[in-house]
Scaffold this active site. Structure first.
Site, PDB file in Angstrom:
ATOM      1  N   HIS A  11    -132.271 -24.780  98.536  1.00 37.79           N
ATOM      2  CA  HIS A  11    -132.035 -23.580  97.490  1.00 37.79           C
ATOM      3  C   HIS A  11    -132.032 -23.469  95.721  1.00 37.79           C
ATOM      4  CE1 HIS A  11    -129.072 -20.082  98.570  1.00 37.79           C
ATOM      5  NE2 HIS A  11    -128.430 -20.768  97.100  1.00 37.79           N
TER       6      HIS A  11
ATOM      7  N   GLU B  98    -110.371 -19.541  90.785  1.00 35.34           N
ATOM      8  CA  GLU B  98    -112.249 -18.963  90.023  1.00 35.34           C
ATOM      9  C   GLU B  98    -112.113 -17.643  89.095  1.00 35.34           C
ATOM     10  OE1 GLU B  98    -115.989 -19.708  92.547  1.00 35.34           O
ATOM     11  OE2 GLU B  98    -115.445 -21.473  93.230  1.00 35.34           O
TER      12      GLU B  98
ATOM     13  N   ASP C 248    -118.972 -24.109  96.402  1.00 35.12           N
ATOM     14  CA  ASP C 248    -119.218 -21.839  96.952  1.00 35.12           C
ATOM     15  C   ASP C 248    -120.323 -22.033  98.177  1.00 35.12           C
ATOM     16  OD1 ASP C 248    -117.218 -21.387  95.191  1.00 35.12           O
ATOM     17  OD2 ASP C 248    -118.609 -20.466  93.678  1.00 35.12           O
TER      18      ASP C 248
END
Length: 515
Positions: free
Chosen positions: A90, A268, A155
């Protein structure tokens, strides 16, 4: 397996080693891997960013740390051969790739560790997990089997434990518990020397703090002991909208500065365009597809962009609904958002933490997941964030970027300055994440160039900032990034990976033939 590895090492840079006998070296090491060596390494040629490509010699699926150690030691005997640990691929800028080296697929080790422990208490409070395990699997197993969960998250949870701990691991819980690297008690690490080492704050502490946030430069994490807490059952998930940046930051900073029990459990935020663009504008705000967004409520004084504060309150099913309502109402009451622009839903705790999983599934179905992702992540000091908003959000990016523009505050005091992570100087600083998804073609290079322009503007204007998940090409850029921690970083490299075998994709150090 041995014969294959011998052949690929012999084929590497043959002109530089006329007196090099790979066969005798591998035999002397008794390189009898318990795992696999794949001749087809095509799955390791690109990462999530789709911006860079590399061509490794082989993809190795180790059975455990002893296999990894053997590979590292063998690479040390072959000039210029490097080793990259690959989790779920990723990264976005080739950080976990190697050209002409050996890629270690850490996912093959995911089942090696999963053990609940009780340390300094009457109830279980730690879990041993593999460095190759995905956080989403750690979450679901901990909650379903023990009713427990780690305290700090990212997240997106389709990331490996070792991968996020090599960077920091931040999300909306970090203001309270610190990043993931502040919630680890012990590690198993294979160093760049091929040593298998247990480390913690009290045992081999220099290696422990070097590896945490160390960008993979000092060792490969094969096991982590992670702190746990009782898992809540439900989450009240809320978004409120602001037209003024000063009011958004004032409320966000207030919430993250409150004591435990006097604020939300998650804070957030993000920036979005003041228009009806389905990706970048008003439609990106509702939490439920059945919820609408009423632009008529936006003040006429609003500018080109708006701001969304995203918060969550966790609770148990045994809690009285009226009590939850009262607490949440009290927390929301003092916020200065645009009246009427408040959206909320009730979701299960695991569903909330896996919220990006649904986005992933939709993106894969539409093909967006496999598109290039020229991301830019920054840590920006409170003292510089208004200037950044004025120039970058309100001007350069006012029409959106084809993906989320995250912004939320963190607290420096929740981080341990002994780790290798680097931060702005102020106590309150902001994570800014420009998470672009763009189609193949000219827009990719344009997005990369704009990211570069933003970083260069930050440098030129003297902003107090650092790149998170950094990507630089020159030694001078890396020295500026680390600042007064550069010397310590270099000394740690010399101690634990003196030949610069590990993580070549970061482009910090060049491979050497001798310690």
């Amino acid at each position: 397996m041995i014969a294959y590895l011998e052949r690929i090492l012999q084929d590497t840079d043959g002109e530089s080693k006329p007196h090099y006998d790979v066969s005798s070296i591998t035999k002397s090491l008794s390189l009898d891997l318990q795992g696999s060596i794949l001749t087809d390494s095509s799955t390791a040629t690109q990462d999530f960013g789709h911006l860079y490509s590399a061509h490794p010699l082989a993809l190795i699926q180790p059975s455990g740390p002893h296999d990894i150690a053997r590979v590292v030691k063998t690479a040390s005997l072959a000039p210029h051969v490097t080793v990259a640990a690959k989790g779920n691929a990723h990264s976005v800028s080739g950080q976990a790739m190697t050209d002409g080296g050996l890629v270690i697929d850490m996912r093959s080790t995911e089942e090696n560790h999963f053990r609940l422990l009780t340390i300094d208490g009457r109830s279980p409070n730690y879990i041993d997990v593999s460095g190759g395990a995905l956080w989403e699997d750690v979450l679901t197993r901990c909650v379903s089997e023990f009713g427990l969960a780690p305290r700090s998250w990212t997240d997106y949870l389709g990331l490996t434990v070792g991968g996020t701990l090599s960077n920091a691991g931040v999300s909306g819980q970090a203001f309270r518990y610190g990043p993931q690297i502040s919630n680890v008690m012990e590690l198993d690490v294979v160093t760049g020397k091929g040593d298998i080492t247990v480390c913690s704050e009290t045992q081999n502490p220099e290696l422990f703090f070097s590896v945490l946030g160390g960008l993979g430069q000092f060792g490969i994490i094969t096991r982590a002991r992670v702190k746990l807490q009782t898992a809540p059952d439900m989450v009240r998930w809320i978004r409120v909208v602001y037209s003024e940046f000063e009011e958004f930051t004032r409320d966000a900073e207030f919430l993250v500065s409150q004591k435990d029990g006097e604020s939300f459990d998650y804070v957030e935020g993000f920036v979005f365009s003041n228009n009806d663009d389905p990706v970048n504008g008003w439609p990106s705000v509702p939490l439920d597809p059945n919820h609408g967004f009423n632009p008529a409520l936006i003040p006429s004084t609003a500018g080109s962009v708006l701001y969304c504060l995203e918060v969550a309150f966790q609770y148990r099913k045994s809690d009285q609904p009226s009590t939850v309502d009262t607490v949440v109402s009290g927390l929301v009451k003092g916020l200065r958002y645009v009246e009427g622009l408040k959206l909320e839903v009730e979701v299960r705790y695991v569903e909330f933490l896996l919220r990006v999983k649904r986005v992933e599934e939709e993106a894969k179905a539409s093909g967006v997941w496999d598109a290039p992702h020229p991301w830019l992540n920054l840590f920006i000091s409170k003292s510089s964030i208004s200037d950044f908003d004025r120039t970058v959000f309100k001007d350069m990016l006012k029409d959106g970027i084809g993906g989320p523009m995250l912004i939320y505050p963190l607290l420096r005091s929740k981080w341990d300055n002994r780790t290798s992570a680097v931060l702005p100087d102020s106590e309150i600083f902001y994570l800014v994440g420009l998470l672009r998804s763009v189609p193949e073609g000219p827009l990719v290079e344009k997005s990369v160039a704009q990211n570069r322009e933003i970083v260069e503007w930050c440098i030129k204007e003297g902003l107090d900032f650092k790149q998170y998940l950094p990507h630089y090409q020159t030694k001078e850029d890396w020295k500026r990034h680390f600042g007064n921690q550069w010397t310590r970083f270099v000394e740690r490299k010399a101690s634990f990976d003196p030949m610069a075998i590990l993580a070549p994709g970061q482009k910090i150090f060049k491979r050497t033939q001798h310690s």
